[in-house]
Design an enzyme around this catalytic site. Sequence first.
Site, PDB file in Angstrom:
ATOM      1  N   HIS A 110       0.871  -1.173   0.000  1.00 47.05           N
ATOM      2  CA  HIS A 110       0.000   0.000   0.000  1.00 47.05           C
ATOM      3  C   HIS A 110       0.916   1.235   0.000  1.00 47.05           C
ATOM      4  O   HIS A 110       2.047   1.166   0.492  1.00 47.05           O
ATOM      5  CB  HIS A 110      -0.822  -0.070   1.293  1.00 47.05           C
ATOM      6  CG  HIS A 110      -1.867   0.973   1.454  1.00 47.05           C
ATOM      7  ND1 HIS A 110      -1.601   2.231   1.951  1.00 47.05           N
ATOM      8  CD2 HIS A 110      -3.196   0.954   1.212  1.00 47.05           C
ATOM      9  CE1 HIS A 110      -2.726   2.929   2.005  1.00 47.05           C
ATOM     10  NE2 HIS A 110      -3.706   2.174   1.563  1.00 47.05           N
ATOM     11  N   GLN A 191      -4.527  -5.579   6.796  1.00 47.70           N
ATOM     12  CA  GLN A 191      -5.560  -6.448   6.212  1.00 47.70           C
ATOM     13  C   GLN A 191      -5.561  -7.838   6.838  1.00 47.70           C
ATOM     14  O   GLN A 191      -6.299  -8.712   6.380  1.00 47.70           O
ATOM     15  CB  GLN A 191      -5.333  -6.580   4.696  1.00 47.70           C
ATOM     16  CG  GLN A 191      -5.374  -5.276   3.932  1.00 47.70           C
ATOM     17  CD  GLN A 191      -6.792  -4.711   3.796  1.00 47.70           C
ATOM     18  OE1 GLN A 191      -7.781  -5.441   3.876  1.00 47.70           O
ATOM     19  NE2 GLN A 191      -6.899  -3.406   3.597  1.00 47.70           N
ATOM     20  N   LYS A 214     -10.165  -1.423  10.505  1.00 45.31           N
ATOM     21  CA  LYS A 214     -10.290  -2.489   9.492  1.00 45.31           C
ATOM     22  C   LYS A 214     -10.631  -3.817  10.151  1.00 45.31           C
ATOM     23  O   LYS A 214     -10.743  -4.847   9.489  1.00 45.31           O
ATOM     24  CB  LYS A 214      -8.996  -2.604   8.694  1.00 45.31           C
ATOM     25  CG  LYS A 214      -8.748  -1.365   7.831  1.00 45.31           C
ATOM     26  CD  LYS A 214      -7.558  -1.552   6.940  1.00 45.31           C
ATOM     27  CE  LYS A 214      -7.046  -0.274   6.343  1.00 45.31           C
ATOM     28  NZ  LYS A 214      -7.817   0.234   5.219  1.00 45.31           N
ATOM     29  N   CYS A 352      -4.615   2.663  -3.737  1.00 45.50           N
ATOM     30  CA  CYS A 352      -3.371   3.135  -3.071  1.00 45.50           C
ATOM     31  C   CYS A 352      -2.243   2.147  -3.295  1.00 45.50           C
ATOM     32  O   CYS A 352      -1.447   1.861  -2.368  1.00 45.50           O
ATOM     33  CB  CYS A 352      -3.569   3.354  -1.575  1.00 45.50           C
ATOM     34  SG  CYS A 352      -4.718   4.657  -1.211  1.00 45.50           S
TER      35      CYS A 352
HETATM   36  N1  PMP Z   1      -1.591  -0.944   4.623  1.00 46.92           N
HETATM   37  C1  PMP Z   1      -2.558  -1.632   4.011  1.00 46.92           C
HETATM   38  C2  PMP Z   1      -2.241  -2.994   3.448  1.00 46.92           C
HETATM   39  C3  PMP Z   1      -3.841  -1.103   3.911  1.00 46.92           C
HETATM   40  O1  PMP Z   1      -4.798  -1.790   3.302  1.00 46.92           O
HETATM   41  C4  PMP Z   1      -4.100   0.175   4.445  1.00 46.92           C
HETATM   42  C5  PMP Z   1      -5.467   0.827   4.334  1.00 46.92           C
HETATM   43  N2  PMP Z   1      -6.133   0.615   3.143  1.00 46.92           N
HETATM   44  C6  PMP Z   1      -3.064   0.847   5.088  1.00 46.92           C
HETATM   45  C7  PMP Z   1      -1.840   0.267   5.155  1.00 46.92           C
HETATM   46  C8  PMP Z   1      -3.297   2.184   5.723  1.00 46.92           C
HETATM   47  O2  PMP Z   1      -4.112   2.041   6.861  1.00 46.92           O
HETATM   48  P1  PMP Z   1      -4.699   3.286   7.632  1.00 46.92           P
HETATM   49  O3  PMP Z   1      -5.410   4.132   6.602  1.00 46.92           O
HETATM   50  O4  PMP Z   1      -5.648   2.702   8.627  1.00 46.92           O
HETATM   51  O5  PMP Z   1      -3.559   3.994   8.261  1.00 46.92           O
END
Ligand code: PMP
Length: 395
Positions: A110, A191, A214, A352
């Site tokens: 991400h 995740q 999440k 992302c």
């Molecule tokens: N890493 C992964 C694999 C994610 O899926 C996400 C959120 N989509 C994030 C990091 C970022 O998480 P957060 O927005 O809760 O900081």
Amino acid sequence: MIKDDFPYFSNSKITYLDNGATTQKPQRVIDSVVKYYSEYCANTHRGSYKDGNLATLNYEDTRDFVRSFINANSSREIIFTKGVTEGINMVASSFVKENFKTVIISSLEHHSNIVPWHNLGYKKGNGLEVVRFNNNLEFDLSHFEELLKKNPGAFVSVTHVSNVFGIVHPIKKITELTHKYGGKVLIDGAQSLSRINIDVKEIDADFFVFSSHKSYGPTGVGVLYIKESNIKSFKLYQTGGAVIDRVTYDDSTFLDSPLCFEAGTQNIAGVIGFKSALEYIKSISYEVIQKHEKYLLELLHKGLGEIDDVLLYTHSNLVGGNLSFNIKDITPIDLGLLLDKQGVAVRAGHHCAMPIMEELGIDGTVRVSLGIYNDKEDIENFLAKLKRAVSILKD
Ligand code: PMP
């Protein structure tokens, strides 16, 4: 029915399949947040009065619950953050920046596990290395070992489960190899916490990060696990109130971990609500969650396989919860819009994760990501609405 535990589903008719972005909250999480605000709202670690003490007690009780939930040794290793993004940024600037020449990531990261490294000056081929993937988008362990040999003492930062494709990385092997070559490793559990039992001792991660939202908990709360042996080299990320032992105009001395890493007033209600979310996961059990997800993924694969021109990007068995696809000659954004018009919430776009999209030569995908409450009816509804969207867009 599990949906009955989630008030969102009594108020909304939406087929919610965007759990990779955030999950809905069970009533017990909402209740514990409301209880804090309406019955004992006070700041933590400050007031020497009843409500202040109760807030502190419940906040610290969550820390201990998290410790036991992920099998950490001590509460000193559990730091509350805003979420994974803040956790990775903290590790990058407070631990990695001055001590590591090389950072190794996977191809399925991400942006929150790519951009913080850029921000500190690590660029691909110049301090940043990326592990290749095979035809099934699986992590290439032999390429990883080559990179470790070339860069002994590297910092490795990888996701546990891909937010786009659901691929589960072999994190136990990753930590073993990293340590063999003298490095340290961070695992991004954004995740995974909602679907895989996390045992930080067994994984042997140096750092493990996750976000409450999440995994059925409130937004704005996350956890950074720091293995005890790394705490003394971990610099303060922010300073101010709440982290202080003593201050004069010339100098300040700080409390010990974990409080020295939690400057300012924390998201107290969110932290307390997170405990209820973890209790909820426990009450259902990871075994049941995984079995149910596997069943829904099989239904999805079968249904998608019956639609013409579907492009799936992996046929790996190492998959949890998230699935991405495209339909030839249709943009994912158009599909997402038409699904939305029919009451189905999925995510369409780059998720992302632009670098992997570029490597695959695509702009984006449609992603279905599952939660504890999704059922056969949701999948059937999604597939029916998808077929309708495809027939409109191909017309
Ligand atoms: N890493 C992964 C694999 C994610 O899926 C996400 C959120 N989509 C994030 C990091 C970022 O998480 P957060 O927005 O809760 O900081």
